[in-house]
Design an enzyme around this catalytic site. Structure first.
Site, mmCIF file in Angstrom:
data_model
loop_
_atom_site.group_PDB
_atom_site.id
_atom_site.type_symbol
_atom_site.label_atom_id
_atom_site.label_comp_id
_atom_site.label_asym_id
_atom_site.label_seq_id
_atom_site.Cartn_x
_atom_site.Cartn_y
_atom_site.Cartn_z
ATOM 1 N N ARG A 1 0.845 -1.190 0.000
ATOM 2 C CA ARG A 1 0.000 0.000 0.000
ATOM 3 C C ARG A 1 0.882 1.241 0.000
ATOM 4 N NH1 ARG A 1 -3.434 -2.438 -1.890
ATOM 5 N NH2 ARG A 1 -5.581 -2.766 -1.222
ATOM 6 N N GLU B 1 -1.946 7.582 -5.454
ATOM 7 C CA GLU B 1 -2.162 6.934 -6.758
ATOM 8 C C GLU B 1 -3.601 6.988 -7.263
ATOM 9 O OE1 GLU B 1 -1.046 2.904 -5.267
ATOM 10 O OE2 GLU B 1 -2.933 2.251 -6.165
ATOM 11 N N HIS C 1 0.457 -0.079 -9.877
ATOM 12 C CA HIS C 1 -0.304 -1.057 -9.075
ATOM 13 C C HIS C 1 -0.686 -2.271 -9.930
ATOM 14 C CE1 HIS C 1 -2.836 -1.044 -5.140
ATOM 15 N NE2 HIS C 1 -2.571 -2.286 -5.493
HETATM 16 C C1 COI Z 1 -5.955 -5.490 -3.677
HETATM 17 O O1 COI Z 1 -6.364 -6.614 -3.976
HETATM 18 O O2 COI Z 1 -6.399 -4.883 -2.678
HETATM 19 C C2 COI Z 1 -4.944 -4.848 -4.497
HETATM 20 O O3 COI Z 1 -4.188 -4.051 -4.032
HETATM 21 C C3 COI Z 1 -4.965 -5.101 -5.969
HETATM 22 C C4 COI Z 1 -5.963 -4.208 -6.637
HETATM 23 C C5 COI Z 1 -5.311 -3.170 -7.469
HETATM 24 C C6 COI Z 1 -6.931 -4.999 -7.427
#
Ligand code: COI
Length: 332
Positions: free
Chosen positions: A234, A263, A295
Site C-alpha cells: 500500500r 495513486e 499497481h
Molecule cells: C488489492 O487486492 O487490494 C490490491 O491491491 C490489488 C488491486 C489493485 C486490485
C-alpha cells in the site's frame, strides 16, 4: 438469485460471464464504479460485488439497506476504502478475496527488484537513444544481499521462497509469527532490526492507517546505506518525499514502487500527453533509481480470474448460509 457486479473492467468480463453460465446465476455486469448514484441499478438484486480504489461512499450502504441488500463482496483484498461503521449501521456483511494469487505479487516484487539491481530502467532509456555503453549501470547481485521481508502473510511467505531460490539471505518481521517461518529461524525481534540488517526491505503488510508510515525520515536513518525499498503493498506505508530525498542524497540506492500514496485517480488512467500535477510523482518517474509501476503486481490472468470468481462464490455462500469463509470481521 440475482447478482450485480460493479466497476468491471473488460479483462474481467469473460470470467464473470463463464462463472454465471457454469453456476446458472444471473450476474449483471456494470462498468461504472459503485457510487450513491449507480447503486440505484442494484434495486431488485440480492447481492453486490464490486472493486474500486476510490472510497466507498457511506450513502451507498443506506441505499443497499433500503433495497434489502445485505452483502457486499469485494473482488480484491484491501478493505481500507470501506467505511465499516456504515456497513454495521446497515447490517451489511462484507467479503474480500484474501488470496487470489500471492505468487503474482511476490513474483512481481522480485521482478521489480531485479530490474533495479541491474539498472534496467536507465539501460533501456540509454538504448532508446542508441547509447549502448555499459557504465555507469554496473549491477548488484541478489545472491549477495540480505532481504528483509516485512509481513509474513501469504504474499510475504511466497516472496521468501523466491528470494531463497535466488540465494539471498532472508530475515523477516511480523507481529504474528508464522510457524513455517519460525521453524526456519528467519524472524528478527523488531522492525528496527529488520531495517538495520537488510540490503533490501520489501513490504508485505496492509495499510497502517492514515498518517502511519513504515518508511519515513526516522526509519530511513536506521537503514543500511545503499539499501533498497520494495513496495507492492500500500502506498501510504511510505512517506514518498522522505524516500525520494534519501535516494536523491545517496543514502539509499533506490526503490521499487508499484503503489504510491497518491495513486488514486492516476494509476490505471490514461493521462498520456498531459502534465502531471504531482511534482513528487513526476520526479520519481524521471529518476533511474525508482522503478514505478501503476499497481500492477496483482495483474495476471490467474489473479484476475480468481478475483472475479472467488468474490462471486463468497457472495453465494453468504446468501445461502448467512456467512462465508471470506467474511470480514467488521469489529476488528
Ligand atoms: C488489492 O487486492 O487490494 C490490491 O491491491 C490489488 C488491486 C489493485 C486490485
Amino acid at each position: 438469485m440475482k447478482l450485480i457486479d460493479f466497476g468491471v473492467r473488460e479483462d474481467e468480463k469473460k470470467y464473470i460471464q463463464e462463472w454465471s453460465k457454469e453456476n446458472d446465476i444471473e450476474v449483471k455486469i456494470v462498468s461504472d464504479l459503485l457510487t450513491p448514484e449507480t447503486v440505484q441499478l442494484a434495486k431488485g438484486y440480492d447481492g453486490i460485488v464490486a472493486y474500486q480504489q476510490l472510497p466507498y461512499d457511506e450513502k451507498i450502504f443506506d441505499t443497499m439497506n433500503e433495497f434489502g441488500i445485505h452483502v457486499l463482496s469485494l473482488r480484491n483484498v484491501g478493505v481500507d476504502n470501506v467505511p465499516f461503521d456504515a456497513l454495521k449501521k446497515n447490517q451489511i456483511r462484507l467479503t474480500n478475496v484474501p488470496s487470489y494469487s500471492p505468487e503474482a505479487i511476490a513474483e512481481y516484487s522480485v521482478t521489480g527488484l531485479m530490474a533495479l539491481l541491474r539498472n534496467m530502467k536507465h539501460m533501456i532509456r540509454k538504448i532508446d537513444t542508441h547509447d549502448f555503453r555499459w557504465a555507469p549501470d554496473i549491477g548488484r547481485e541478489l545472491n549477495e544481499l540480505t532481504v528483509g521481508v516485512a509481513g509474513t502473510g501469504r504474499i510475504g511467505r511466497a516472496a521468501i521462497k523466491i528470494y531463497q531460490g535466488f540465494g539471498a539471505k532472508v530475515v523477516a518481521y511480523d507481529k504474528f509469527h508464522n510457524p513455517e517461518i519460525e521453524k526456519q529461524g528467519l524472524y528478527v525481534d523488531d522492525l528496527d532490526t529488520l531495517l538495520k540488517e537488510s540490503d533490501v526491505v520489501t513490504l508485505h503488510i496492509p495499510s497502517l492507517g492514515k498518517g502511519h508510515t513504515l518508511i519515513n525520515e526516522t526509519s530511513i536513518k536506521e537503514m543500511k546505506d545503499d539499501a533498497i525499498v520494495v513496495n507492492t503493498a500500500r502506498g501510504d506505508l511510505i512517506d514518498t518525499k522522505a524516500l525520494y530525498d534519501a535516494v536523491a542524497s545517496g543514502k539509499l540506492y533506490g526503490a521499487v514502487l508499484d503503489v504510491y500514496e497518491n495513486e488514486v485517480g492516476i494509476f490505471n488512467s490514461d493521462l498520456s500527453g498531459s502534465q502531471l500535477s504531482d511534482d513528487l510523482l513526476d520526479k520519481v518517474i524521471k529518476s533511474p533509481r525508482f522503478i514505478l509501476t501503476p499497481h500492477i503486481a496483482f495483474y495476471t490472468t490467474k489473479a484476475v480470474k480468481n478475483m472475479a470468481t472467488i468474490s462471486l462464490n463468497s457472495m453465494v455462500q453468504e446468501l445461502q448460509n448467512g456467512t462465508s469463509d471470506n467474511e470480514i470481521n467488521l469489529d476488528k
